[in-house]
Design a protein around this motif. Structure first.
Motif, PDB file in Angstrom:
ATOM      1  N   ARG A 186       7.794  -1.086   9.420  1.00 17.01           N
ATOM      2  CA  ARG A 186       8.374   0.091  10.064  1.00 17.01           C
ATOM      3  C   ARG A 186       7.997   1.322   9.257  1.00 17.01           C
ATOM      4  O   ARG A 186       8.368   1.434   8.089  1.00 17.01           O
ATOM      5  N   PHE A 187       7.268   2.231   9.904  1.00 15.19           N
ATOM      6  CA  PHE A 187       6.809   3.464   9.274  1.00 15.19           C
ATOM      7  C   PHE A 187       7.689   4.616   9.760  1.00 15.19           C
ATOM      8  O   PHE A 187       7.743   4.890  10.958  1.00 15.19           O
ATOM      9  N   GLU A 210     -13.647  -3.664   6.102  1.00 18.58           N
ATOM     10  CA  GLU A 210     -13.429  -2.388   6.777  1.00 18.58           C
ATOM     11  C   GLU A 210     -12.299  -1.622   6.085  1.00 18.58           C
ATOM     12  O   GLU A 210     -11.213  -2.152   5.884  1.00 18.58           O
ATOM     13  N   VAL A 211     -12.583  -0.379   5.730  1.00 15.08           N
ATOM     14  CA  VAL A 211     -11.584   0.476   5.090  1.00 15.08           C
ATOM     15  C   VAL A 211     -10.651   0.979   6.185  1.00 15.08           C
ATOM     16  O   VAL A 211     -11.104   1.549   7.175  1.00 15.08           O
ATOM     17  N   HIS A 212      -9.350   0.764   6.003  1.00 16.26           N
ATOM     18  CA  HIS A 212      -8.387   1.164   7.023  1.00 16.26           C
ATOM     19  C   HIS A 212      -7.156   1.806   6.394  1.00 16.26           C
ATOM     20  O   HIS A 212      -6.770   1.491   5.271  1.00 16.26           O
ATOM     21  N   GLU A 213      -6.581   2.740   7.162  1.00 15.30           N
ATOM     22  CA  GLU A 213      -5.408   3.495   6.748  1.00 15.30           C
ATOM     23  C   GLU A 213      -4.540   3.704   7.977  1.00 15.30           C
ATOM     24  O   GLU A 213      -5.035   4.100   9.028  1.00 15.30           O
ATOM     25  N   VAL A 214      -3.237   3.429   7.860  1.00 17.43           N
ATOM     26  CA  VAL A 214      -2.301   3.602   8.972  1.00 17.43           C
ATOM     27  C   VAL A 214      -1.455   4.836   8.704  1.00 17.43           C
ATOM     28  O   VAL A 214      -0.908   4.992   7.603  1.00 17.43           O
ATOM     29  N   VAL A 215      -1.353   5.701   9.721  1.00 11.09           N
ATOM     30  CA  VAL A 215      -0.623   6.954   9.594  1.00 11.09           C
ATOM     31  C   VAL A 215       0.368   7.107  10.744  1.00 11.09           C
ATOM     32  O   VAL A 215      -0.034   7.018  11.909  1.00 11.09           O
ATOM     33  N   ASN A 216       1.635   7.339  10.412  1.00  6.68           N
ATOM     34  CA  ASN A 216       2.598   7.699  11.450  1.00  6.68           C
ATOM     35  C   ASN A 216       2.632   9.224  11.485  1.00  6.68           C
ATOM     36  O   ASN A 216       3.296   9.859  10.680  1.00  6.68           O
ATOM     37  N   ASN A 217       1.886   9.801  12.419  1.00  6.82           N
ATOM     38  CA  ASN A 217       1.831  11.254  12.558  1.00  6.82           C
ATOM     39  C   ASN A 217       2.741  11.737  13.689  1.00  6.82           C
ATOM     40  O   ASN A 217       2.583  12.848  14.183  1.00  6.82           O
ATOM     41  N   SER A 218       3.698  10.904  14.065  1.00  6.47           N
ATOM     42  CA  SER A 218       4.618  11.261  15.154  1.00  6.47           C
ATOM     43  C   SER A 218       6.002  11.577  14.586  1.00  6.47           C
ATOM     44  O   SER A 218       6.248  11.429  13.392  1.00  6.47           O
ATOM     45  N   ALA A 219       6.902  11.975  15.464  1.00  7.40           N
ATOM     46  CA  ALA A 219       8.278  12.296  15.067  1.00  7.40           C
ATOM     47  C   ALA A 219       9.199  11.082  15.148  1.00  7.40           C
ATOM     48  O   ALA A 219      10.382  11.181  14.819  1.00  7.40           O
ATOM     49  N   ASN A 220       8.655   9.921  15.571  1.00  3.47           N
ATOM     50  CA  ASN A 220       9.459   8.707  15.739  1.00  3.47           C
ATOM     51  C   ASN A 220       8.951   7.593  14.837  1.00  3.47           C
ATOM     52  O   ASN A 220       7.820   7.627  14.354  1.00  3.47           O
ATOM     53  N   GLU A 221       9.783   6.576  14.654  1.00  7.00           N
ATOM     54  CA  GLU A 221       9.391   5.417  13.867  1.00  7.00           C
ATOM     55  C   GLU A 221       8.231   4.680  14.543  1.00  7.00           C
ATOM     56  O   GLU A 221       8.198   4.532  15.763  1.00  7.00           O
ATOM     57  N   LEU A 222       7.272   4.221  13.749  1.00 11.19           N
ATOM     58  CA  LEU A 222       6.148   3.406  14.211  1.00 11.19           C
ATOM     59  C   LEU A 222       6.409   1.971  13.759  1.00 11.19           C
ATOM     60  O   LEU A 222       6.628   1.728  12.568  1.00 11.19           O
ATOM     61  N   VAL A 223       6.417   1.027  14.695  1.00 15.89           N
ATOM     62  CA  VAL A 223       6.683  -0.379  14.368  1.00 15.89           C
ATOM     63  C   VAL A 223       5.430  -1.192  14.670  1.00 15.89           C
ATOM     64  O   VAL A 223       4.951  -1.216  15.805  1.00 15.89           O
ATOM     65  N   LEU A 224       4.888  -1.832  13.632  1.00  9.02           N
ATOM     66  CA  LEU A 224       3.687  -2.665  13.758  1.00  9.02           C
ATOM     67  C   LEU A 224       4.020  -4.102  13.397  1.00  9.02           C
ATOM     68  O   LEU A 224       4.641  -4.365  12.359  1.00  9.02           O
ATOM     69  N   THR A 225       3.599  -5.025  14.238  1.00  4.33           N
ATOM     70  CA  THR A 225       3.633  -6.439  13.900  1.00  4.33           C
ATOM     71  C   THR A 225       2.192  -6.817  13.585  1.00  4.33           C
ATOM     72  O   THR A 225       1.270  -6.428  14.311  1.00  4.33           O
ATOM     73  N   HIS A 252       0.807  -1.218   0.000  1.00  6.55           N
ATOM     74  CA  HIS A 252       0.000   0.000   0.000  1.00  6.55           C
ATOM     75  C   HIS A 252       0.844   1.274   0.000  1.00  6.55           C
ATOM     76  O   HIS A 252       0.308   2.366  -0.128  1.00  6.55           O
ATOM     77  N   ASN A 253       2.167   1.138   0.160  1.00  6.63           N
ATOM     78  CA  ASN A 253       3.110   2.251   0.068  1.00  6.63           C
ATOM     79  C   ASN A 253       4.516   1.656  -0.022  1.00  6.63           C
ATOM     80  O   ASN A 253       5.065   1.233   0.989  1.00  6.63           O
ATOM     81  N   PRO A 254       5.101   1.620  -1.220  1.00  4.98           N
ATOM     82  CA  PRO A 254       6.404   0.973  -1.400  1.00  4.98           C
ATOM     83  C   PRO A 254       7.544   1.579  -0.584  1.00  4.98           C
ATOM     84  O   PRO A 254       8.590   0.954  -0.424  1.00  4.98           O
ATOM     85  N   GLU A 255       7.370   2.794  -0.065  1.00  6.39           N
ATOM     86  CA  GLU A 255       8.420   3.409   0.756  1.00  6.39           C
ATOM     87  C   GLU A 255       8.462   2.813   2.157  1.00  6.39           C
ATOM     88  O   GLU A 255       9.476   2.902   2.841  1.00  6.39           O
ATOM     89  N   ILE A 256       7.362   2.213   2.615  1.00  7.84           N
ATOM     90  CA  ILE A 256       7.305   1.575   3.928  1.00  7.84           C
ATOM     91  C   ILE A 256       7.902   0.178   3.783  1.00  7.84           C
ATOM     92  O   ILE A 256       7.559  -0.560   2.860  1.00  7.84           O
ATOM     93  N   ILE A 300       2.397   6.863   5.365  1.00  7.30           N
ATOM     94  CA  ILE A 300       0.994   6.438   5.402  1.00  7.30           C
ATOM     95  C   ILE A 300       0.830   5.191   4.537  1.00  7.30           C
ATOM     96  O   ILE A 300       1.304   5.160   3.399  1.00  7.30           O
ATOM     97  N   ALA A 301       0.153   4.188   5.069  1.00  8.03           N
ATOM     98  CA  ALA A 301      -0.324   3.062   4.258  1.00  8.03           C
ATOM     99  C   ALA A 301      -1.742   3.453   3.870  1.00  8.03           C
ATOM    100  O   ALA A 301      -2.644   3.498   4.714  1.00  8.03           O
ATOM    101  N   SER A 302      -1.934   3.797   2.610  1.00  9.04           N
ATOM    102  CA  SER A 302      -3.180   4.399   2.148  1.00  9.04           C
ATOM    103  C   SER A 302      -4.413   3.543   2.430  1.00  9.04           C
ATOM    104  O   SER A 302      -4.326   2.323   2.596  1.00  9.04           O
TER     105      SER A 302
END
Length: 117
Positions: free
Chosen positions: A41-42, A90-105, A16-20, A47-49
Motif C-alpha cells: 500500500r503506497f 529491468e530497472v523499475h520504480e513505482v510512484v504513487n503520484n495520485s491523491a489516493n492510496e495505491l494498492v499493488l498485489t 526499497h522504501n521502509p515507509e511503504i 515511491i519504491a525507488s
C-alpha cells in the motif's frame, strides 16, 4: 496446502522504501520458484525507488488507486486492473503520484542465472 488471510497478516516494510507497508502472503521457499506473493500500500507521494533484480521477474497487479511505473526510463500508467510484468534486469520504480492510496498485489519468480542451468 497453504492458506493465509490478508486481514490477519502483520504489516512489514518494503525493502526499497521502509515507509511503504506490505503484507506477505507467501514467502521464498513456500512454493517452487516463488520469491514472494505480497500486497503493498503506497500512500500519496510514496515511491519504491528504482532498482533491478538479476535473479527474479516480478508481476504487479493494480488492485486500486493510480500511479506510474518507470521501466528502463519509460513511464507506464498504473490503473486498477492493470498487470505489469518486469523481466530480469529491468530497472523499475513505482510512484504513487495520485491523491489516493495505491494498492499493488505482486509476486516474484526466481530465475536461474545464465550458465547455471
Amino acid at each position: 496446502m497453504i492458506t493465509k488471510s490478508l486481514n490477519e497478516l502483520p504489516e512489514e516494510s518494503v525493502s526499497h522504501n521502509p515507509e511503504i507497508k506490505k503484507k506477505v502472503m507467501l514467502r521464498f521457499g513456500d512454493l517452487p520458484h516463488l520469491t514472494n506473493f505480497s500486497q503493498a500500500r503506497f500512500a500519496p507521494g510514496q515511491i519504491a525507488s528504482a532498482h533491478a533484480h538479476q535473479d527474479m521477474c516480478e508481476v504487479f497487479f493494480v488492485e486500486s488507486g493510480a500511479g506510474i511505473i518507470r521501466i528502463n526510463g519509460e513511464e507506464y500508467p498504473l490503473l486498477p486492473g492493470n498487470c505489469i510484468a518486469i523481466e530480469v534486469g529491468e530497472v523499475h520504480e513505482v510512484v504513487n503520484n495520485s491523491a489516493n492510496e495505491l494498492v499493488l498485489t505482486y509476486f516474484g519468480l526466481r530465475v536461474e542465472a545464465e550458465g547455471t542451468r
